[in-house]
Structure formats: structure tokens, C-alpha cells
Motif scaffolding. Structure first.
Motif, PDB file in Angstrom:
ATOM      1  N   ARG A 367      -1.282 104.204 -10.520  1.00 28.29           N
ATOM      2  CA  ARG A 367      -0.365 104.977 -10.067  1.00 28.29           C
ATOM      3  C   ARG A 367       1.148 104.222  -9.978  1.00 28.29           C
ATOM      4  O   ARG A 367       1.941 104.937  -9.380  1.00 28.29           O
ATOM      5  N   ILE A 368       1.347 102.976 -10.331  1.00 23.56           N
ATOM      6  CA  ILE A 368       2.494 102.525 -10.125  1.00 23.56           C
ATOM      7  C   ILE A 368       3.721 102.925 -10.792  1.00 23.56           C
ATOM      8  O   ILE A 368       4.751 102.591 -10.568  1.00 23.56           O
ATOM      9  N   THR A 369       3.363 103.682 -11.978  1.00 28.68           N
ATOM     10  CA  THR A 369       4.434 104.403 -12.463  1.00 28.68           C
ATOM     11  C   THR A 369       4.901 105.551 -11.896  1.00 28.68           C
ATOM     12  O   THR A 369       5.930 106.237 -12.488  1.00 28.68           O
ATOM     13  N   GLU A 370       4.408 106.089 -10.790  1.00 28.19           N
ATOM     14  CA  GLU A 370       4.907 107.321 -10.105  1.00 28.19           C
ATOM     15  C   GLU A 370       5.977 107.005  -9.478  1.00 28.19           C
ATOM     16  O   GLU A 370       6.386 105.867  -9.204  1.00 28.19           O
ATOM     17  N   ARG A 371       7.058 108.061  -9.179  1.00 32.89           N
ATOM     18  CA  ARG A 371       8.353 107.783  -8.660  1.00 32.89           C
ATOM     19  C   ARG A 371       8.086 107.455  -7.237  1.00 32.89           C
ATOM     20  O   ARG A 371       7.195 108.194  -6.587  1.00 32.89           O
ATOM     21  N   PHE A 372       8.722 106.411  -6.704  1.00 28.30           N
ATOM     22  CA  PHE A 372       8.610 105.856  -5.422  1.00 28.30           C
ATOM     23  C   PHE A 372       7.417 105.301  -5.025  1.00 28.30           C
ATOM     24  O   PHE A 372       6.778 105.066  -3.836  1.00 28.30           O
ATOM     25  N   TYR A 373       6.348 105.113  -5.945  1.00 24.70           N
ATOM     26  CA  TYR A 373       5.078 104.667  -5.483  1.00 24.70           C
ATOM     27  C   TYR A 373       5.273 103.041  -5.203  1.00 24.70           C
ATOM     28  O   TYR A 373       5.555 102.390  -6.137  1.00 24.70           O
ATOM     29  N   ARG A 374       4.960 102.639  -4.101  1.00 23.53           N
ATOM     30  CA  ARG A 374       5.116 101.335  -3.787  1.00 23.53           C
ATOM     31  C   ARG A 374       3.817 100.657  -3.370  1.00 23.53           C
ATOM     32  O   ARG A 374       3.072 101.777  -2.459  1.00 23.53           O
ATOM     33  N   ILE A 375       3.444  99.427  -3.596  1.00 23.43           N
ATOM     34  CA  ILE A 375       2.093  99.201  -3.079  1.00 23.43           C
ATOM     35  C   ILE A 375       2.206  98.643  -1.552  1.00 23.43           C
ATOM     36  O   ILE A 375       1.401  99.019  -0.788  1.00 23.43           O
ATOM     37  N   ASP A 376       3.108  97.912  -1.391  1.00 24.60           N
ATOM     38  CA  ASP A 376       3.544  97.376   0.046  1.00 24.60           C
ATOM     39  C   ASP A 376       4.922  97.944   0.340  1.00 24.60           C
ATOM     40  O   ASP A 376       5.794  97.154   0.044  1.00 24.60           O
ATOM     41  N   LEU A 377       4.907  99.039   1.021  1.00 24.84           N
ATOM     42  CA  LEU A 377       6.380  99.523   1.290  1.00 24.84           C
ATOM     43  C   LEU A 377       7.414  98.504   1.761  1.00 24.84           C
ATOM     44  O   LEU A 377       8.438  98.399   1.343  1.00 24.84           O
ATOM     45  N   ALA A 378       6.867  97.905   2.912  1.00 26.72           N
ATOM     46  CA  ALA A 378       7.749  97.117   3.699  1.00 26.72           C
ATOM     47  C   ALA A 378       8.094  95.926   2.823  1.00 26.72           C
ATOM     48  O   ALA A 378       9.319  95.673   2.996  1.00 26.72           O
ATOM     49  N   GLY A 379       7.059  95.417   2.260  1.00 28.68           N
ATOM     50  CA  GLY A 379       7.592  94.150   1.387  1.00 28.68           C
ATOM     51  C   GLY A 379       8.336  94.635   0.234  1.00 28.68           C
ATOM     52  O   GLY A 379       9.352  93.765  -0.143  1.00 28.68           O
ATOM     53  N   ALA A 380       8.163  95.896  -0.153  1.00 29.68           N
ATOM     54  CA  ALA A 380       8.903  95.970  -1.435  1.00 29.68           C
ATOM     55  C   ALA A 380      10.090  96.591  -1.207  1.00 29.68           C
ATOM     56  O   ALA A 380      11.210  96.101  -1.970  1.00 29.68           O
ATOM     57  N   ARG A 381      10.481  96.873   0.063  1.00 27.93           N
ATOM     58  CA  ARG A 381      12.069  97.235   0.206  1.00 27.93           C
ATOM     59  C   ARG A 381      12.848  96.045   0.486  1.00 27.93           C
ATOM     60  O   ARG A 381      13.885  95.793   0.107  1.00 27.93           O
ATOM     61  N   VAL A 382      12.073  94.976   1.097  1.00 25.13           N
ATOM     62  CA  VAL A 382      12.613  93.559   1.307  1.00 25.13           C
ATOM     63  C   VAL A 382      13.128  93.029  -0.330  1.00 25.13           C
ATOM     64  O   VAL A 382      14.151  92.603  -0.234  1.00 25.13           O
ATOM     65  N   ARG A 383      12.378  93.345  -1.184  1.00 21.88           N
ATOM     66  CA  ARG A 383      12.447  92.880  -2.415  1.00 21.88           C
ATOM     67  C   ARG A 383      13.592  93.662  -3.075  1.00 21.88           C
ATOM     68  O   ARG A 383      13.912  93.151  -4.225  1.00 21.88           O
ATOM     69  N   GLY A 384      13.987  94.813  -2.559  1.00 24.18           N
ATOM     70  CA  GLY A 384      15.261  95.218  -3.343  1.00 24.18           C
ATOM     71  C   GLY A 384      15.043  96.375  -4.378  1.00 24.18           C
ATOM     72  O   GLY A 384      16.049  96.766  -4.952  1.00 24.18           O
ATOM     73  N   GLY A 385      13.873  96.594  -4.637  1.00 24.28           N
ATOM     74  CA  GLY A 385      13.570  97.576  -5.788  1.00 24.28           C
ATOM     75  C   GLY A 385      14.034  99.206  -5.252  1.00 24.28           C
ATOM     76  O   GLY A 385      13.961  99.594  -3.929  1.00 24.28           O
ATOM     77  N   THR A 386      14.077 100.018  -5.999  1.00 18.98           N
ATOM     78  CA  THR A 386      14.548 101.604  -5.809  1.00 18.98           C
ATOM     79  C   THR A 386      13.277 102.029  -5.742  1.00 18.98           C
ATOM     80  O   THR A 386      13.315 103.604  -5.346  1.00 18.98           O
ATOM     81  N   GLY A 387      12.030 101.794  -6.281  1.00 24.17           N
ATOM     82  CA  GLY A 387      10.680 102.533  -6.420  1.00 24.17           C
ATOM     83  C   GLY A 387      10.693 103.454  -7.658  1.00 24.17           C
ATOM     84  O   GLY A 387       9.932 103.981  -7.718  1.00 24.17           O
TER      85      GLY A 387
END
Ligand code: ADP
Length: 429
Positions: A367-387
Motif C-alpha cells: 500500500r505504500i505507493t497509494e496517495r497519502f498512505y503513511r505507516i506512521d502518520l505522526a512520525g512521517a509528518r515530522v519527517r516532512g514528506g507529503t505522502g
């Protein structure tokens, strides 16, 4: 000459023959009797032929005499014409049947009371009908209060949506059309995919709004703080400086969204944009950006075949490869090694990014190539990606006849790679 006249001439000729015969033999009576007997015998034979033919008037009559043949020929022409017309009508019905059979929507013709007269293959599949159901009541076969009301014409709008009778997960849109006073047509359409797309669109809008709201809230907060009249210039400048990061985040998101929309709306590469891409140079630029992103926290090792180039669209490949390297940086702990490779294989040119970072659990891999799919939402946002990064990668690679492959071990790291078919790879000698 008319038929009757011809026949009169023939009878007249026979009488003359009889007269001659009588004159020669001296017995006019016998001569007349013999000639008339021959004539009657001939007519009897003709009648037999006609009678045999009339049982199956599908070929031309084989009567010798025009008196018998001509009217029979007329009957034959009329039968033949009717047969031809019937054949045409049948062919038309068959074509119509074929077209109805080929329809993706189920069609059931029935009486206004719901008694099934006929239905097509799609109705068989979607509504679970079988040959024995002809003559049965559809409302009885599929027991659903809405369907019963629809058939009886009791609804304001002649359309409902129900679960498919033979498959719970499938959704059907059923429409009622009054054909004439004695017949109604029920059309069933599979709307499962359509519903899924609508949900995806709603989710997408919700995701974009959510992603934009976070940096926007930060910006609003800082802007409110700047309204304080007691602020000194230095604090004000510091506050304004903080606006850059959320604004950049918003811009990155909008850029990614625009790129993704462009990629999705044109599945094939624009031939005007295709050119020879100097991948080794491209990798250099990408690694320079990644080094900046890493700010010295990672070691990025580069191993590229300096001779190997690619046919493609440079800007798209930059986005794809750049996203993979940036992800390796973002999902690797400090001190992690990252390897970027570009080399020739028997299957084609291969681009590969390997990290020793957080890794991905197997259940997320598909599922990681789906738009906005993130494994760890909170952590990912800190990492600064757009999803959206891997969605972009997937689309770019597909347009270059390639695809993304991932090997990952949770907690140990990941390897993202893609192979470009030989016709896209350009080894330079
Ligand atoms: P993001 O902007 O969140 O990185 P991507 O589409 O690039 O969006 O990636 C989707 C998700 O896949 C990420 O949120 C992350 O959970 C996972 N992911 C991508 N790359 C890596 C990687 N190299 N290591 C571990 N997880 C990764």
C-alpha cells in the motif's frame, strides 16, 4: 401472348393434328380420342408435378407447361420473398440479441407485475437469474422491499441502489423503465467501482485539506502572534522567519499534487520531452540535495556506471529518483548508510536505493505507493514528506515501462529499485 391464348393455340394445334390423323386414318373419332387422351395425360402429369411441388414450394416449380408453371412461379416468388423477409427480421433480432447479450448492464423485460419475460447474460450474472426463472416474479426471486416498490412503480424516482443478491460486497444500481402499457424494463448496473472511486475522491479531498490545514494553522498562529503591538523588531523578524517552513511544506504539497495530476492525466510519455538522460549526472544532483536534507547525519555512498544513460523525461526521473533517495534519508536514523546504485543488468539498467533505516512491515508493502498512505502518520509528518512521493515514483516508472520493487525488513532497512527495459537503457560505448 397471354397464357390462356397460348393454351388455346396449343389445343387448336392438337385439334388440327387430330383432324389430320382422322383424314389419314379415316377415323376422326379415334384420332380425336387419342389426341385428347394424350393431352389429358399430359395435364395429369403436370398436375402431379404441381401437386408434389406445392407441398414444399421452396424451389422453382419443374412444370413443363407455362399454364401450370407461371402461377406456381408466382406463388414461389411470394414464398421466397416472405422467407427472405423473415430471414432479415430474424438476423435483425439475432443482432439485437447479441447486442443485448454484450451489454455490461443487466436487462430484464417483464410485465408491470414483475413476471420475467426475458433477460440478458449480465442480468444472469448480476442478479443471479437462471433460465428457469423465466415466468417467475422478480420481486419474489430477489426479496428486497425497495426492489418490490421499484417494480410496482411506487417510488418517486425510478432508481434504487441495493447489494447484489449473490455477492454482498457488490453494489447494484437498479433502474425501472416503462416500455409500454404491458411491459417494463429493469436495468441493473454494477456501481461498486464507481462508488469506490467516489469514496477515493472524497478521501483524497479530505487528505489534501488535512495536509494543507496543518501548515496553514502554523502560519495563522505565527501571523496572530505578529499582531501584538508590543513586539520588538527582532522577535517580529524571528516570527516571520518561522513562516518559511510551513509555507515551503504547503508549496511542496501543491507541487507534488500538480505533478501527480499531470502524470495521472497522461499515462504515456510526451514524445517531445523524451531525450537522453545523463543519469550519472542526475544522481550527482539528487545526492547533493539529499546531503543537504541529511545535514551530515547520514553517509550517502554512490556507485554508478558512468557510461549508462536512459531514454526518458529527465524532470520526471529526477522526481522519482529524488523521492527514493530523500525517503532513504528521512526514514534512516542518524549515522545510517545509504547506497545509491545505477548499473547494467541483463534485464536492463537498474536504479537502486538501499538504506539501513526503519524498514517497512510486510503488511504495508502493497500500500505504500497509494496517495497519502503513511505507516506512521505522526512520525512521517515530522519527517516532512507529503505522502505523495511513492505515488509519483510509481507513475513515473510506469510511464518509462518500468515498475517499483521493494525489499524491506522491519527495523533493518529497505531497498527500493527499478529496472528499465533495454530499449530505454542507452549504454554508451
Ligand atoms: P512520504 O512523503 O510520507 O514519505 P511516500 O509516498 O514517499 O510519502 O512514502 C509512503 C510511506 O512509505 C512513508 O510514509 C513511509 O511510511 C514509507 N516509506 C517510504 N520510503 C521508506 C523507506 N525508505 N524506509 C521506510 N519506510 C519508507
Amino acid at each position: 401472348m397471354s397464357l390462356a391464348l397460348k393454351e388455346l393455340v396449343r389445343v387448336g394445334s392438337l385439334l388440327i393434328v387430330a383432324l389430320f390423323g382422322g383424314a389419314l386414318s379415316g377415323s376422326y373419332g379415334w384420332s380425336l380420342l387419342i389426341v385428347l387422351s394424350l393431352w389429358v395425360l399430359f395435364q395429369a402429369l403436370e398436375f402431379r408435378r404441381w401437386s408434389r411441388w406445392s407441398k414444399h414450394p421452396l424451389s422453382r416449380p419443374d412444370n413443363v407447361s407455362a399454364l401450370w408453371r407461371t402461377p406456381a412461379e408466382r406463388v414461389y416468388q411470394s414464398v421466397h420473398g416472405n422467407r427472405q423477409r423473415a430471414r432479415n427480421v430474424l438476423a435483425q433480432i439475432r443482432r439485437l440479441q447479441m447486442a443485448t447479450e454484450a451489454l455490461p448492464d443487466g436487462a430484464v423485460l417483464m410485465t408491470p407485475g414483475g413476471v420475467i419475460e426475458t433477460f440478458n447474460g449480465a442480468a444472469r450474472r448480476l442478479l443471479g437469474l437462471s433460465g428457469e426463472d423465466q415466468g417467475e416474479n422478480l420481486g419474489m426471486l430477489i426479496r428486497h422491499p425497495d426492489l418490490a416498490a421499484l417494480i410496482n412503480g411506487e417510488l418517486e424516482e425510478d432508481i434504487i441502489e441495493i447489494a447484489a443478491p449473490n455477492e454482498e460486497g457488490r453494489r447494484l444500481e437498479i433502474r425501472r423503465i416503462a416500455v409500454d402499457a404491458d411491459r417494463i424494463l429493469i436495468l441493473a448496473r454494477d456501481v461498486t467501482q464507481l462508488n469506490r472511486l467516489l469514496t477515493m475522491r472524497q478521501d483524497f479531498i479530505a487528505n489534501v485539506s488535512h495536509e494543507l490545514r496543518t501548515p496553514l494553522t502554523v502560519i495563522m498562529g505565527y501571523l496572530e502572534a505578529t499582531e501584538d503591538p508590543s513586539l520588538d523588531r527582532a522577535t517580529l523578524r524571528e516570527l516571520l522567519g518561522k513562516l518559511a517552513s510551513p509555507a515551503q511544506r504547503m508549496r511542496a504539497l501543491v507541487d507534488d499534487l500538480l505533478l501527480l495530476t499531470r502524470l495521472e492525466s497522461s499515462p504515456a510519455l510526451d514524445p517531445d520531452q523524451i531525450g537522453e538522460v545523463d543519469v550519472p549526472k542526475l544522481v550527482q544532483r539528487i545526492v547533493a540535495d539529499a546531503t543537504q536534507l541529511s545535514a551530515g547525519r547520514h553517509r550517502i555512498n554512490v556507485d554508478v556506471d558512468a557510461q549508462l544513460r536512459l531514454r526518458g523525461v529527465e524532470s520526471e526521473l529526477h522526481s522519482a529518483f529524488g523521492n527514493l533517495v530523500a525517503n532513504a534519508v528521512r526514514y534512516s536514523p542518524e549515522g545510517g548508510d545509504i547506497d545509491v546504485r545505477w548499473y547494467h543488468t541483463d534485464a536492463g539498467a537498474r536504479f537502486e536505493v538501499e538504506d539501513h533505516g526503519v524498514g517497512i512491515q510486510p503488511e504495508h508493502l502493497s500500500r505504500i505507493t497509494e496517495r497519502f498512505y503513511r505507516i506512521d502518520l505522526a512520525g512521517a509528518r515530522v519527517r516532512g514528506g507529503t505522502g505523495l512521493g511513492l505515488s509519483i515514483v510509481k507513475h513515473v516508472l510506469k510511464r518509462h515501462d518500468s515498475g517499483l520493487a521493494v525489499r524491506s525488513e522491519f527495523g533493518r532497512g529497505s531497498r527500493f529499485y527499478c529496472v528499465f527495459p533495454p530499449e530505454f537503457s542507452l549504454p554508451v560505448n
